[in-house]
Design a protein around this motif. Structure first.
Motif, mmCIF file in Angstrom:
data_model
loop_
_atom_site.group_PDB
_atom_site.id
_atom_site.type_symbol
_atom_site.label_atom_id
_atom_site.label_comp_id
_atom_site.label_asym_id
_atom_site.label_seq_id
_atom_site.Cartn_x
_atom_site.Cartn_y
_atom_site.Cartn_z
ATOM 1 N N VAL A 186 30.692 37.900 55.301
ATOM 2 C CA VAL A 186 29.825 37.127 53.713
ATOM 3 C C VAL A 186 30.027 38.817 53.381
ATOM 4 C CG1 VAL A 186 27.772 36.366 52.549
ATOM 5 C CG2 VAL A 186 28.506 34.955 54.475
ATOM 6 N N LEU A 187 29.454 39.577 53.395
ATOM 7 C CA LEU A 187 29.218 41.035 53.259
ATOM 8 C C LEU A 187 30.892 41.110 52.402
ATOM 9 C CD1 LEU A 187 27.736 43.220 52.135
ATOM 10 C CD2 LEU A 187 27.663 44.053 53.533
ATOM 11 N N GLY A 188 31.622 41.033 53.094
ATOM 12 C CA GLY A 188 32.972 41.615 52.975
ATOM 13 C C GLY A 188 33.941 40.748 51.879
ATOM 14 N N THR A 189 33.135 39.336 51.824
ATOM 15 C CA THR A 189 33.878 38.896 50.983
ATOM 16 C C THR A 189 33.932 38.993 50.097
ATOM 17 O OG1 THR A 189 34.590 37.161 53.137
ATOM 18 C CG2 THR A 189 34.460 35.876 50.801
ATOM 19 N N VAL A 190 32.249 38.947 49.483
ATOM 20 C CA VAL A 190 31.474 39.367 48.411
ATOM 21 C C VAL A 190 32.022 40.310 47.742
ATOM 22 C CG1 VAL A 190 29.454 39.426 47.213
ATOM 23 C CG2 VAL A 190 29.807 37.857 48.840
ATOM 24 N N ASN A 238 38.224 40.956 41.359
ATOM 25 C CA ASN A 238 38.223 39.810 39.595
ATOM 26 C C ASN A 238 37.237 40.177 39.234
ATOM 27 O OD1 ASN A 238 39.508 37.823 41.656
ATOM 28 N ND2 ASN A 238 37.041 37.259 41.911
ATOM 29 N N THR A 239 36.974 41.927 38.586
ATOM 30 C CA THR A 239 36.826 42.560 37.300
ATOM 31 C C THR A 239 37.714 43.268 37.288
ATOM 32 O OG1 THR A 239 34.642 42.518 38.857
ATOM 33 C CG2 THR A 239 33.976 44.339 37.301
ATOM 34 N N PRO A 240 37.677 43.436 36.391
ATOM 35 C CA PRO A 240 39.091 44.116 34.888
ATOM 36 C C PRO A 240 38.343 45.693 35.346
ATOM 37 C CG PRO A 240 37.743 42.272 33.242
ATOM 38 C CD PRO A 240 37.030 42.045 34.877
ATOM 39 N N LEU A 241 39.585 46.213 35.825
ATOM 40 C CA LEU A 241 38.915 47.712 35.567
ATOM 41 C C LEU A 241 37.835 48.966 34.965
ATOM 42 C CD1 LEU A 241 38.760 50.261 37.711
ATOM 43 C CD2 LEU A 241 41.297 50.487 37.214
ATOM 44 N N THR A 242 38.359 48.614 33.348
ATOM 45 C CA THR A 242 37.751 49.013 32.271
ATOM 46 C C THR A 242 36.266 48.778 32.455
ATOM 47 O OG1 THR A 242 40.058 48.145 30.878
ATOM 48 C CG2 THR A 242 37.773 49.697 29.883
ATOM 49 N N ALA A 299 38.684 46.958 47.311
ATOM 50 C CA ALA A 299 39.288 45.377 47.552
ATOM 51 C C ALA A 299 40.472 45.337 47.464
ATOM 52 C CB ALA A 299 38.729 44.680 46.731
ATOM 53 N N PHE A 300 41.412 45.727 47.516
ATOM 54 C CA PHE A 300 43.040 45.384 47.653
ATOM 55 C C PHE A 300 43.283 46.006 49.118
ATOM 56 C CE2 PHE A 300 42.456 45.135 42.905
ATOM 57 C CZ PHE A 300 42.962 43.865 42.308
ATOM 58 N N ILE A 301 42.663 47.263 48.882
ATOM 59 C CA ILE A 301 42.933 47.806 50.493
ATOM 60 C C ILE A 301 43.102 46.633 51.468
ATOM 61 C CG2 ILE A 301 42.820 49.962 52.370
ATOM 62 C CD1 ILE A 301 44.695 50.397 50.134
ATOM 63 N N CYS A 302 41.529 45.907 51.350
ATOM 64 C CA CYS A 302 40.932 45.290 52.305
ATOM 65 C C CYS A 302 42.199 44.316 52.579
ATOM 66 C CB CYS A 302 39.346 45.081 51.527
ATOM 67 S SG CYS A 302 38.649 43.488 52.619
#
Lengths: 214, 247
Positions: A49-53, A60-64, A97-100
């Motif tokens: 769950v932790l990993g998924t969250v 899903n958050t804009p980097l800025t 998150a992307f690497i994961c």
């Protein structure tokens, strides 16, 4: 050409700033991505769950927005660090998150029988993952990890907006000094190309060396 | 034969969703006994084999190895699995490691042996399965039969109390089946406790102490090979044998 020769130290500082941001954030992203990918395939539900969250929120958050959250948010909780460290944190966590997800897809390319064989020999989850599954997953994730790190190098430009010294930010000073905006950007682009092409080259070598033989 | 139970299954039930794959399975395997499990595909024999070291979980019932019930996921389970070796249909050798490293890996990680000690033991075992000369090759460079013999050596390296074979020869060319069966015959003669899921009736006849015939998730017959092959009791077994022994 004059823009570059006359402002070489300014460009140099910006270039080094971007390199630093890229290197430190990459290390953080790879480390966190590795941990989160392990969590996402772990036999323990709460870790999954932790990993998924983690992935869901950061991807899903804009980097800025994330930069704002880290640079303005964390000091409110009493955590005051240099802006550069904040920038590395924001970039590193975001990219992790992307690497994961890249690592997880790599893990999924390893036949389940490999893990079963390791477990049937009495190896623990951690041993199975680290000595049997990940080394084989690693071969197939070299190209996408490269792409993700190239994206990270380019994303580091956002840090410039938060007064961290980096390559893109040099244009403001040069613009004020009255240099041609086109040539200013051409040389900035060349700087980014040097970094991104180096990353490509590095990953090409790694792929030749360790990639899946076909 | 005096029964000193090593593997015990009591009232084991397993479902895949709606599908009831194991129905009230009761099976005891004594120490040193060779039990061959046969039956039509989909009868649950592979699943049965995989529940014994908990690669498949069960919904109800009890499984005990050497008197101890199977632990839940975690360290205890890992320790137990080291005591029960498994050989798979698709070999599952670690593709990125050499043959020698395949046999040594778990000795280093699980048994905590020193590298030279583990490698010495591995070479001994490779010698025993007739593959000492292949130690430095990668699994993909070996034939199927050779890979399966390496897999047996890898399982033996843990000095297990019992070995589970899940259709060990089903993925092999006919020529290679014998070299694997010979290694298994030798193990049986040496007194290894074995549960073998197989379609090799010749092996069942010559090496098994008991034949367990499964159909539709149930154990239909559990008898000596001689009795089973010459005079099967159930219609299901008669039907099965008539189909496979015709050719």
């Amino acid at each position: 050409m004059d823009v570059l020769t006359e402002n070489f130290s300014l460009y140099g500082k910006g270039f080094l700033g971007t390199v630093e941001l890229t290197v430190y954030s990459s290390i953080l992203a790879l480390l966190l991505g590795f941990i989160m990918a392990s969590f996402r395939v772990a036999p323990v539900g709460s870790l999954r769950v932790l990993g998924t969250v983690w992935v869901m929120v950061l991807r899903n958050t804009p980097l800025t927005l994330l930069f704002f959250a880290v640079l303005l948010g964390l000091p409110r909780f009493g955590l005051v660090l240099p802006f550069k460290v904040f920038a590395v944190l924001a970039l590193g966590c975001y990219t992790s998150a992307f690497i994961c997800e890249v690592l997880r897809s790599g893990i999924n390319t390893v036949p389940t029988g490999q893990g079963e064989a390791a477990r049937s020999l009495g190896m623990t989850f951690g041993q199975t993952l680290s000595t049997v599954v990940l080394p084989q997953a690693f071969r197939s994730v070299i190209p996408p990890v490269g792409s993700t790190l190239i994206a990270l190098a380019k994303n580091s430009a956002i840090a410039g907006a938060f007064s961290v010294t980096e390559l893109l930010g040099t244009y403001k000073t040069l613009n004020e000094l009255g240099y041609s905006i086109i040539w200013t950007f051409v040389w900035i682009a060349v700087g980014y190309l040097i970094i991104t092409l180096s990353i490509s080259a590095l990953f090409n070598v790694m792929e030749k060396r360790w990639g899946v033989a076909r | 034969m005096a029964v000193d139970p090593l593997i015990e299954l009591r009232d084991v039930n397993k479902y895949y969703g709606q599908l009831h794959v194991l129905r009230d399975i009761n099976l005891t395997v004594g120490r040193g006994e060779v039990v061959v499990v046969i039956g039509p595909s989909g009868s649950g024999k592979s699943t049965l084999c995989r529940t014994i070291n908990r690669l498949e979980t069960i919904e109800s019932g009890r499984i005990a190895i050497d008197g101890r019930p199977l632990p839940e996921e975690g360290k205890g389970l890992a320790q137990l699995r080291a005591e029960v070796g498994m050989v798979f249909q698709s070999f599952n050798l670690f593709a990125h490691r050499t043959v020698l490293a395949n046999v040594s890996l778990a000795q280093l990680k699980v048994r905590k042996r020193k590298k030279d000690e583990a490698d010495r033991r591995s070479r001994e075992l490779l010698e025993r399965v007739g593959l000492a000369s292949q130690a430095d090759k990668l699994p993909a460079q070996l034939s199927g039969g050779q890979q399966q013999r390496v897999a047996i050596a890898r399982a033996l390296a843990m000095d297990p109390k019992a070995l589970l074979f899940d259709e060990p020869t089903s993925a092999l060319d006919p020529e290679m089946i014998n070299e694997v069966l010979e290694v298994m015959q030798q193990l049986a003669r040496d007194g290894m406790t074995m549960v073998v899921v197989t379609h090799e009736m010749g092996f069942a006849r010559s090496a098994a102490n008991r034949v367990v015939f499964m159909a539709d998730g149930r154990i239909v017959e559990d008898r000596t090979p001689e009795a089973f092959f010459t005079a099967p009791e159930s219609d299901r077994a008669k039907d099965f044998l008539s189909k496979i022994l015709k050719h």
